[in-house]
Design a protein around this motif. Structure first.
Motif, mmCIF file in Angstrom:
data_model
loop_
_atom_site.group_PDB
_atom_site.id
_atom_site.type_symbol
_atom_site.label_atom_id
_atom_site.label_comp_id
_atom_site.label_asym_id
_atom_site.label_seq_id
_atom_site.Cartn_x
_atom_site.Cartn_y
_atom_site.Cartn_z
ATOM 1 N N MET A 53 0.652 -0.906 0.203
ATOM 2 C CA MET A 53 0.355 -0.384 0.198
ATOM 3 C C MET A 53 0.831 1.000 0.297
ATOM 4 O O MET A 53 2.103 1.472 0.498
ATOM 5 C CB MET A 53 -0.991 -0.190 1.031
ATOM 6 N N ASP A 54 0.672 2.264 -1.224
ATOM 7 C CA ASP A 54 1.315 2.925 -0.958
ATOM 8 C C ASP A 54 0.996 4.219 0.294
ATOM 9 O O ASP A 54 -0.486 4.567 0.063
ATOM 10 C CB ASP A 54 1.516 4.386 -2.444
ATOM 11 N N ALA A 55 1.768 4.541 0.855
ATOM 12 C CA ALA A 55 0.964 5.558 1.952
ATOM 13 C C ALA A 55 2.093 6.530 2.460
ATOM 14 O O ALA A 55 3.219 7.380 2.789
ATOM 15 C CB ALA A 55 1.219 4.951 3.093
ATOM 16 N N GLY A 56 1.755 8.302 1.272
ATOM 17 C CA GLY A 56 2.285 9.303 0.821
ATOM 18 C C GLY A 56 3.873 8.666 0.701
ATOM 19 O O GLY A 56 4.119 8.168 -0.716
ATOM 20 N N ASP A 57 5.474 9.123 1.320
ATOM 21 C CA ASP A 57 6.061 8.541 1.253
ATOM 22 C C ASP A 57 6.313 7.544 1.059
ATOM 23 O O ASP A 57 7.822 7.295 1.034
ATOM 24 C CB ASP A 57 7.586 9.787 1.929
ATOM 25 N N GLN A 58 5.999 6.853 1.866
ATOM 26 C CA GLN A 58 6.665 5.619 1.942
ATOM 27 C C GLN A 58 5.725 4.459 1.743
ATOM 28 O O GLN A 58 4.341 5.094 1.019
ATOM 29 C CB GLN A 58 6.498 4.946 3.685
ATOM 30 N N THR A 59 5.715 3.128 1.903
ATOM 31 C CA THR A 59 5.300 1.766 1.196
ATOM 32 C C THR A 59 5.064 1.282 1.978
ATOM 33 O O THR A 59 5.747 0.512 3.339
ATOM 34 C CB THR A 59 6.075 1.009 0.297
ATOM 35 N N ILE A 60 3.836 0.601 3.096
ATOM 36 C CA ILE A 60 3.405 -0.706 3.838
ATOM 37 C C ILE A 60 3.664 -1.962 2.650
ATOM 38 O O ILE A 60 2.630 -2.075 2.283
ATOM 39 C CB ILE A 60 2.238 0.077 4.538
ATOM 40 N N ASP A 61 4.407 -2.523 3.896
ATOM 41 C CA ASP A 61 4.863 -3.817 2.848
ATOM 42 C C ASP A 61 3.362 -4.952 2.780
ATOM 43 O O ASP A 61 2.057 -4.924 4.146
ATOM 44 C CB ASP A 61 6.191 -4.474 3.182
ATOM 45 N N GLY A 62 2.951 -4.910 1.670
ATOM 46 C CA GLY A 62 1.516 -6.170 1.924
ATOM 47 C C GLY A 62 2.147 -7.853 2.197
ATOM 48 O O GLY A 62 3.549 -7.786 2.466
ATOM 49 N N CYS A 63 1.219 -8.867 2.498
ATOM 50 C CA CYS A 63 1.813 -10.377 3.006
ATOM 51 C C CYS A 63 1.738 -11.374 1.831
ATOM 52 O O CYS A 63 2.090 -12.277 1.728
ATOM 53 C CB CYS A 63 1.107 -10.954 4.306
ATOM 54 N N GLY A 64 1.330 -10.554 1.242
ATOM 55 C CA GLY A 64 0.909 -11.650 -0.238
ATOM 56 C C GLY A 64 0.148 -13.127 0.035
ATOM 57 O O GLY A 64 -0.451 -13.461 -0.749
#
Length: 581
Positions: A244-255
């Protein structure tokens, strides 16, 4: 110029959120909320009329967030005055994901704490999860979302606004969003086409699905839907947990790949907001100008062309700044309602929000005395103590009963010479004078000085005296918070240790004689006399002021001395200048 700016085109005006900025009627209202109520009633709404606001409980709910509550409240009250049943609901968008770690948090008592003072690791592990699935970092509520929603509810209570707080999470789990969510999924092609006009990442011909399921493996919201089954009861979606894109960072999904019902996720905001209008039957919603130029145009489009409903009457309000700077939790430029009410009365804060919301304003803690003085004048005009302009009189007559608790009932009592009996008996100490009284802890002395200075009449009822003196503590808190010229402690009980030369003592005695000779000395005249007395006695002006500060505060510096001495009881000032007590 924004496409949503005020317009003279009647067709565009019908959907413009700039309700207050448009000139559409010859009817003149002294109060902006009456104009909004007119526009709502033009639609002949069913009862109860629903007034809505909302917030994503992502962090510290500060004074700026109360804008929506108070603007909605005044419109709701005007409608109630006109005989309509009204619900004022306030949605907590608490199924939104935590997209970043706030630098500042606050407990339920309104105490601000740094992120390092709570379990930041627990928050970090929950990035991407709904607020209501994240543990409360303070351990007092069931979730992060409930904690900050509770502070909003408490803020509304503090300013006497009876909102009905609605949790999005509860609505999804109870199936209240089922119908609208199913409709959006059923018309996904149309939803995608509409949204593609507002978001570049959405391709009208692509495979975007307007639903974000919660991953059953990691608990995060994901935006990747791989299939939809509308025949299931309730309908389900297949998904893959992706980043998930969250502004200037990416929150990793677990697949993880799985299936979720439409009660185990949420619609994206652009669809959820119009969905709330449908589920709650919203007739009116105020919002900040960021939504007016972003979410409102898409919300209006989704409502009409996807959900096939009429959106509510909108109203853009201007943001206000805090001491000249935007509100910012990360920068520490915030103030909570609980903090404000330690400095001013609730009715003064309610008055601030009664002013025209189409105009940008600054809430200045440094200059809070000016806001209080403005409110006092507003009240004085209402009770007839001050004449005011015609516009001021009309505004006060219309708005005061809505601003001051109990005033609406008072306004219905018999009026004498145009004044309502109870508000007329209310006493307001000038705010800076109250700050001067706050320099002493002695409550009896505070009242004695206030009476001697003519701010409390001899025949004032006890409740009015008690109410008036309550302002002293608030003004004292203001002086201490801002460290201004009133942030000193008057040494009343004993004469501070001092040692002056003969010239300084002679000058002090001469100044005492000047005060003794005039029962009503002018503050500025006294300030000037301090300078002249020092010069006549060949005492350096700075040293003479220091002598005064030593005598009255046991300090080397202090407030503007002439202004201060003119407000303290005269006999004490004379005796202290003569070093007699």
């Amino acid at each position: 110029m924004s496409d949503d700016a005020p317009t003279d085109d009647p067709e565009d005006a019908a959907t413009s959120p700039y309700t207050l900025q448009r000139e559409e009627s010859d009817d003149h209202h002294a109060f902006w909320a009456d104009a909004v109520a007119d526009r709502i009633l033009e639609r002949d709404p069913d009862e109860p009329i629903v007034v809505k606001g909302g917030i994503s409980p992502s962090g510290v709910p500060h004074l700026g967030n109360v804008n929506e509550i108070m603007r909605g409240y005044y419109v709701a009250e005007v409608l109630r005055e006109r005989g309509y049943e009204v619900r004022q609901v306030f949605t907590a968008d608490d199924r939104d994901p935590l997209r970043g770690l706030p630098r500042t948090l606050c407990d339920l008592e309104g105490n601000l704490v740094d992120l390092g003072d709570v379990d930041a690791g627990a928050l970090g592990r929950n990035l991407g999860a709904p607020y209501t699935d994240i543990p409360d970092p303070f351990g007092c509520c069931d979730s992060y979302g409930e904690h900050f929603s509770q502070i909003i509810a408490d803020s509304a209570d503090a300013v006497d606004v009876p909102i009905e707080l609605v949790s999005n999470t509860d609505c999804y789990e109870a199936g209240e969003f089922d119908e609208v969510t199913e409709h959006v999924l059923e018309h996904a092609d149309r939803a995608r086409e509409v949204l593609s006009q507002y978001q570049d990442k959405v391709d009208a011909e692509g495979d975007y699905v307007p639903f974000n399921p919660i991953c059953s493996e990691c608990g995060k919201l994901t935006e990747t839907v791989t299939g939809v089954d509308l025949e299931a009861e309730p309908p389900t979606v297949d998904y893959r947990c992706t980043d998930m894109d969250a502004g200037d960072q990416t929150i990793d999904g677990c697949g993880h790949e799985g299936t979720a019902t439409i009660r185990e996720g949420k619609m994206p905001w652009r669809f959820e907001w119009p969905g709330q209008w449908q589920v709650l039957g919203v007739d009116f919603e105020p919002f900040g100008k960021d939504h007016a130029e972003g979410s409102w145009p898409s919300g209006d489009d989704v409502a009409r062309n996807v959900l096939e409903i009429e959106p509510p009457v909108p109203m853009v309000y201007e943001w206000f700044t805090l001491d000249g700077e935007p509100f910012s939790s990360s920068a520490g430029n915030v103030i909570l309602v609980s903090d404000v009410l330690e400095l001013i009365e609730p009715e003064v804060l309610r008055y601030f929000f009664a002013k025209d919301p189409s105009k940008a304003r600054d809430f200045s803690v440094e200059r809070l005395d000016q806001l209080v003085d403005e409110f006092d004048r507003f009240e004085a005009i209402y009770v007839g103590e001050v004449e005011g302009t015609e516009d001021e009189r009309q505004f006060a007559e219309r708005v005061y009963p809505l601003v001051v608790e109990g005033a609406a009932e008072d306004a219905e009592t018999e009026r004498v010479d145009g004044r309502a009996n109870e508000p007329e008996e209310r006493i307001r100490l000038p705010y800076t004078f109250a700050a001067v009284l706050g320099m002493t802890d002695d409550p009896d002395l505070r009242e004695e000085i206030a009476r001697r200075e003519g701010h409390i009449p001899e025949d004032a009822p006890e409740w009015a005296v008690e109410s008036a003196l309550e302002r002293v503590e608030r003004a004292r808190n203001w002086a201490r918070r801002t460290e201004n010229e009133f942030d000193y402690e008057l040494k009343r009980s004993e004469l501070p240790a001092h040692e002056f030369d003969a010239a300084t003592e002679a000058a002090l005695d001469e100044l005492a004689d000047f005060v003794a000779a005039d029962e009503d000395v002018d503050p500025e005249e006294l300030q000037g006399e301090i300078y002249e007395t020092a010069k006549r006695n060949d005492v350096p002006v700075g040293d003479f002021f220091s002598a005064g500060y030593r005598l009255f505060f046991d300090e080397e510096q202090g407030p503007k001395l002439g202004t201060f001495l003119a407000k303290v009881d005269r006999e004490f000032v004379i005796d202290r200048l003569r070093r007699e007590r």
